[in-house]
Design an enzyme around this catalytic site. Structure first.
Site, short mmCIF file in Angstrom:
data_model
loop_
_atom_site.label_atom_id
_atom_site.label_comp_id
_atom_site.label_asym_id
_atom_site.label_seq_id
_atom_site.Cartn_x
_atom_site.Cartn_y
_atom_site.Cartn_z
N ASP A 18 0.85 -1.19 0.00
CA ASP A 18 0.00 0.00 0.00
C ASP A 18 0.89 1.25 0.00
O ASP A 18 1.79 1.35 -0.83
CB ASP A 18 -0.95 -0.06 1.20
CG ASP A 18 -2.03 1.00 1.19
OD1 ASP A 18 -3.03 0.82 0.48
OD2 ASP A 18 -1.87 2.01 1.89
N TYR A 69 -2.30 11.21 2.27
CA TYR A 69 -3.10 11.43 1.07
C TYR A 69 -3.17 12.91 0.71
O TYR A 69 -3.11 13.28 -0.46
CB TYR A 69 -4.51 10.87 1.28
CG TYR A 69 -4.56 9.37 1.37
CD1 TYR A 69 -4.66 8.59 0.22
CD2 TYR A 69 -4.52 8.72 2.60
CE1 TYR A 69 -4.71 7.21 0.30
CE2 TYR A 69 -4.57 7.34 2.69
CZ TYR A 69 -4.66 6.59 1.54
OH TYR A 69 -4.71 5.22 1.61
N HIS A 125 -6.60 -6.83 -1.49
CA HIS A 125 -5.54 -5.86 -1.20
C HIS A 125 -4.65 -6.32 -0.05
O HIS A 125 -3.49 -5.92 0.05
CB HIS A 125 -6.19 -4.53 -0.84
CG HIS A 125 -5.25 -3.38 -0.70
ND1 HIS A 125 -4.59 -2.83 -1.77
CD2 HIS A 125 -4.85 -2.67 0.39
CE1 HIS A 125 -3.83 -1.82 -1.36
NE2 HIS A 125 -3.96 -1.71 -0.05
#
Length: 294
Positions: free
Chosen positions: A104, A211, A267
């Site tokens: 990730d 982010y 994921h």
């Protein structure tokens, strides 16, 4: 032989990172980098396997997470700072090179370091995150991937993402993990560990600031070119966030790349298929390991 988990605080790049260390002190260094919304515990199935194979394993809580420092500014989470944290860990370990394994956001840092500081890395393994150039094109040109990445844009809002994440004792975070993984991947005890990490002062904002910094900094995650060092890409096809084709496109950015798909994994493949993930990682690492590593 099982090794103890050693908890250390390491100074690097002007901050302190909590780093779990394991394995023989003289073993080749392997650093494992977690992503969102995890912390060192996300690698719980890999740490002992690597240590027992003879590697010295360092697993940091990256900045903004769990027991590590949480700088206040969004700019503190730009990709160059995140990469510098890892380079500082190599310096603290007293090694010129190490192998790096990322999942990730940890994989995004790994891609960046492999492109910008290949002299410090022997080889890298990537779990379910594409090369930054590939992801950037997909977000601009592929409506299906853009839809899957809606949360990236939601996280740009002030305070609201943190409020939702904290709501009702982090039910949103727990639900997100269980809702995007195979049933049984995250146990009740696992989720308790995550909830404790998320409840640390400043943790939700620090985690989400990764982010915010990625989109607000000029160039997003930064220009990343071809990868010259060996790369092993492992990818769960059932990823709720990223299209499987991104793995093949990322392989095209590597001079020495290998790709393995996991047809039944999501994921969170390193927690759903730990035995096979560990086998592939060890095979990859042993390719240039000294004879003392078995």
């Amino acid at each position: 032989m099982a090794f103890d988990l050693e908890h250390h605080q390491i100074q690097t790049n002007g901050i302190r990172l909590h780093v779990v260390q394991c394995g023989p002190a003289n073993g080749p260094l392997v650093i494992l980098l977690h992503g969102f919304p995890e912390f060192w515990y996300g690698w719980r199935y890999q740490i002992q396997a690597l240590a027992e194979a003879g590697y010295r394993v360092w697993v940091p809580d990256q900045r903004g997470y769990n027991l590590s420092d949480k700088p206040p500014r969004i700019a503190d989470y730009r990709i160059g700072q995140l990469g510098a944290d890892v380079l500082g860990l190599l310096d603290a370990a007293g090694v010129g090179k190490a192998a790096l394994i990322g999942h990730d956001w940890g994989a995004a840092v790994t891609w960046w370091l492999a492109a910008h500081h290949p002299e410090r890395l022997s080889r890298v393994a990537i779990l379910n995150v594409p090369h930054p150039a590939v992801l950037g094109r997909a977000l601009r040109r592929a409506p299906r991937q853009l839809l899957k990445s809606w949360y990236i844009f939601f996280f740009q809002l002030p305070w609201l993402p943190e409020h939702l994440f904290r709501r009702r004792q982090f039910r949103f975070g727990r639900g997100a993990l269980r809702g995007t993984s195979r049933p049984g991947t995250f146990t009740t005890d696992d989720l308790r560990q995550y909830t404790e990490a998320w409840a640390r002062p400043g943790a939700p904002t620090g985690m989400i600031n990764w982010y915010r910094a990625a989109l607000r900094a000029a160039g997003g995650v930064g220009p990343t070119g071809r990868i010259r060092i060996p790369v092993r890409i492992l990818w769960g096809r059932l990823d709720a966030f990223l299209e499987p084709v991104l793995a093949e496109l990322s392989l095209g950015q590597c001079d020495q790349g290998e790709l393995t798909y996991f047809d039944r994994a999501t994921h969170w493949l390193h927690q759903e298929e730990p035995a096979e993930v560990n086998r592939l990682l060890l095979d990859f690492l042993r390719a240039d390991a000294p004879a003392s590593v078995t």
